[in-house]
Design a protein around this motif. Structure first.
Motif, short mmCIF file in Angstrom:
data_model
loop_
_atom_site.label_atom_id
_atom_site.label_comp_id
_atom_site.label_asym_id
_atom_site.label_seq_id
_atom_site.Cartn_x
_atom_site.Cartn_y
_atom_site.Cartn_z
N VAL A 120 -9.39 -1.91 -20.96
CA VAL A 120 -7.95 -1.90 -20.41
C VAL A 120 -7.58 -1.24 -19.50
CG1 VAL A 120 -5.57 -1.06 -21.32
CG2 VAL A 120 -7.11 -2.18 -23.07
N THR A 121 -8.29 -0.04 -19.27
CA THR A 121 -8.14 0.86 -18.26
C THR A 121 -8.83 0.24 -16.71
OG1 THR A 121 -10.30 1.92 -18.82
CG2 THR A 121 -7.85 3.12 -19.41
N ARG A 122 -9.83 -0.54 -16.94
CA ARG A 122 -10.24 -1.18 -15.75
C ARG A 122 -9.64 -2.27 -15.37
NH1 ARG A 122 -15.06 0.75 -13.71
NH2 ARG A 122 -15.12 -1.17 -12.42
N ASP A 123 -8.85 -3.10 -16.37
CA ASP A 123 -8.03 -4.08 -15.74
C ASP A 123 -6.86 -3.29 -15.25
OD1 ASP A 123 -7.07 -7.02 -15.73
OD2 ASP A 123 -5.60 -6.35 -17.59
N ALA A 124 -6.30 -2.06 -15.67
CA ALA A 124 -5.29 -1.80 -15.07
C ALA A 124 -5.54 -1.25 -13.78
CB ALA A 124 -4.55 -0.44 -15.94
N GLY A 125 -6.80 -0.85 -13.50
CA GLY A 125 -7.23 -0.48 -12.26
C GLY A 125 -7.19 -1.77 -11.18
N ARG A 126 -7.64 -2.63 -11.87
CA ARG A 126 -7.69 -3.79 -11.00
C ARG A 126 -6.27 -4.29 -10.39
NH1 ARG A 126 -12.57 -4.91 -14.12
NH2 ARG A 126 -11.11 -5.89 -15.65
N ARG A 127 -5.47 -4.26 -11.32
CA ARG A 127 -3.95 -4.55 -11.07
C ARG A 127 -3.45 -3.75 -10.30
NH1 ARG A 127 -1.82 -8.08 -15.20
NH2 ARG A 127 -3.14 -8.66 -16.61
N THR A 128 -3.80 -2.37 -10.40
CA THR A 128 -3.26 -1.57 -9.23
C THR A 128 -3.70 -1.69 -7.81
OG1 THR A 128 -3.21 0.17 -11.09
CG2 THR A 128 -3.24 1.12 -8.76
N GLY A 129 -4.97 -2.02 -7.73
CA GLY A 129 -5.50 -2.19 -6.62
C GLY A 129 -5.13 -3.80 -5.87
N ASP A 130 -4.52 -4.61 -6.68
CA ASP A 130 -4.14 -5.81 -6.28
C ASP A 130 -2.81 -5.66 -5.94
OD1 ASP A 130 -6.25 -7.47 -6.95
OD2 ASP A 130 -5.55 -8.16 -8.79
N TYR A 131 -2.01 -4.67 -6.56
CA TYR A 131 -0.41 -4.39 -5.97
C TYR A 131 -0.74 -3.63 -4.59
CZ TYR A 131 4.03 -1.97 -5.97
OH TYR A 131 5.14 -1.49 -5.65
N LEU A 132 -1.43 -2.78 -4.58
CA LEU A 132 -1.66 -1.94 -3.26
C LEU A 132 -1.89 -3.00 -2.13
CD1 LEU A 132 -3.46 1.25 -4.50
CD2 LEU A 132 -0.91 0.96 -4.09
N LEU A 133 -2.73 -3.76 -2.42
CA LEU A 133 -3.17 -5.07 -1.30
C LEU A 133 -1.94 -5.94 -1.05
CD1 LEU A 133 -6.89 -5.75 -2.55
CD2 LEU A 133 -6.10 -4.41 -0.43
N ALA A 134 -1.20 -6.02 -1.95
CA ALA A 134 0.02 -6.85 -1.91
C ALA A 134 1.22 -6.45 -1.38
CB ALA A 134 0.23 -7.60 -3.27
N HIS A 135 1.45 -4.81 -1.47
CA HIS A 135 2.76 -4.27 -1.32
C HIS A 135 2.56 -3.06 -0.55
CE1 HIS A 135 4.54 -7.13 -3.97
NE2 HIS A 135 3.84 -6.93 -5.00
N ARG A 136 1.52 -2.42 -0.43
CA ARG A 136 1.47 -1.13 0.17
C ARG A 136 0.47 -0.95 1.28
NH1 ARG A 136 6.25 0.73 -1.19
NH2 ARG A 136 6.53 0.81 -3.46
N ILE A 137 -0.25 -1.81 1.57
CA ILE A 137 -1.50 -1.64 2.44
C ILE A 137 -1.02 -2.62 3.70
CG2 ILE A 137 -3.75 -1.87 3.38
CD1 ILE A 137 -4.60 -0.88 0.47
N PRO A 138 -0.31 -2.45 4.85
CA PRO A 138 0.02 -3.49 5.80
C PRO A 138 -0.91 -4.61 5.93
CG PRO A 138 0.55 -1.09 6.59
CD PRO A 138 -0.23 -1.13 5.36
N LYS A 139 -0.37 -5.75 6.03
CA LYS A 139 -1.29 -7.00 6.26
C LYS A 139 -2.01 -6.76 7.69
CE LYS A 139 -0.74 -9.07 2.58
NZ LYS A 139 0.18 -8.10 1.88
N PRO A 140 -1.43 -6.21 8.78
CA PRO A 140 -2.26 -6.11 9.90
C PRO A 140 -3.41 -5.15 9.92
CG PRO A 140 0.13 -6.23 10.49
CD PRO A 140 -0.01 -5.95 8.92
N VAL A 141 -3.07 -4.04 8.97
CA VAL A 141 -4.22 -3.05 8.79
C VAL A 141 -5.57 -3.87 7.95
CG1 VAL A 141 -4.76 -0.89 7.42
CG2 VAL A 141 -2.52 -0.95 8.72
N GLN A 142 -4.96 -4.55 6.93
CA GLN A 142 -6.05 -5.42 6.29
C GLN A 142 -6.84 -6.11 7.35
OE1 GLN A 142 -4.99 -6.87 2.42
NE2 GLN A 142 -3.28 -5.63 2.38
N ALA A 143 -6.07 -6.82 8.16
CA ALA A 143 -6.82 -7.82 8.97
C ALA A 143 -7.82 -7.14 10.12
CB ALA A 143 -5.94 -8.50 9.80
N VAL A 144 -7.69 -5.89 10.28
CA VAL A 144 -8.49 -5.06 11.23
C VAL A 144 -9.68 -4.57 10.24
CG1 VAL A 144 -8.39 -2.80 12.55
CG2 VAL A 144 -6.66 -4.54 12.78
N LEU A 145 -9.44 -3.92 9.14
CA LEU A 145 -10.30 -3.42 8.45
C LEU A 145 -11.58 -4.49 8.04
CD1 LEU A 145 -8.51 -1.03 6.04
CD2 LEU A 145 -9.99 -0.51 8.12
#
Length: 215
Positions: free
Chosen positions: A93-118
């Protein structure tokens, strides 16, 4: 992790009338919302309700929080989850929650231009930039805990007074939500070979929770 909330809603756990004068820390709502989503997906609503009831947080079952929450609520939820689901089930459960958190941050909190550079950048450089971003926003997940990080390799993160393991006693580390979140972000933005491990945990008697990310 990276900023995922603002102000705290009225919580179900109230501060004591006497005792500590320092206000409790607050953390982002992912620490509650994604655990609830993972429980729903893996074990069904009845189990989710039982765990949240044990934590005194059934008020969130009508609507997941979208703003910062009291870190004591997060601690209570993780304690209730640890008590209800033994060993591998808790980690699932906790690892699934962590993956979901990562997905949320990638979708909503880390700007797409920053992701494209990294993504195309050398792993050592992308890792340093991502770690700095995590460090700047540590207040959203470490709460009143003390956060520190080094670029490595390996990348190391330590949290003293980690909100996930308050008052939990265990033989193995229990902060898999953070471990899986770190791993998801580093795999997506630094290296697909990235692996995160919690190498020490206050729940086992260590002075701090310590995470290592390698690739």
């Amino acid at each position: 992790m990276l900023n995922d909330g603002s102000e705290a809603p009225h919580g179900t756990i109230q501060p004591p009338a006497h005792g500590h004068t320092a206000p409790p820390g607050r953390v982002g709502p992912n620490a509650i919302t994604r655990v609830g989503e993972a429980l729903d997906a893996l074990y069904g609503r009845a189990t989710t309700h039982a765990v949240f009831a044990d934590a005194g947080l059934t008020g969130y079952l009508d609507a997941w929080p979208h703003e910062m929450v009291d870190e004591r609520e997060v601690a209570a939820l993780n304690r209730a989850l640890h008590a209800a689901l033994p060993g591998d089930s808790f980690r699932q459960v906790t690892r699934d929650a962590g993956r979901r958190t990562g997905d949320y941050l990638l979708a909503h909190r880390i700007p797409k231009p920053v992701q494209a550079v990294l993504r195309p950048a050398p792993a050592w450089l992308a890792g340093r930039v991502l770690l700095k971003a995590i460090e700047r926003h540590a207040w959203t997940f470490a709460g009143s805990g003390t956060f520190a990080a080094t670029a490595g390799p390996p990348v190391t993160v330590t949290i003293v007074n980690c909100p996930l393991c308050h008052d939990i006693r265990a033989d193995t580390p229990v902060c898999d939500t953070y471990t899986a979140t770190f791993e998801r972000l580093f795999r997506e933005l630094v290296s697909p070979r990235a692996q995160a491990t919690e190498t020490a945990c206050q729940a086992t008697g260590a002075p701090a929770c310590r995470f290592e990310i390698r690739w």
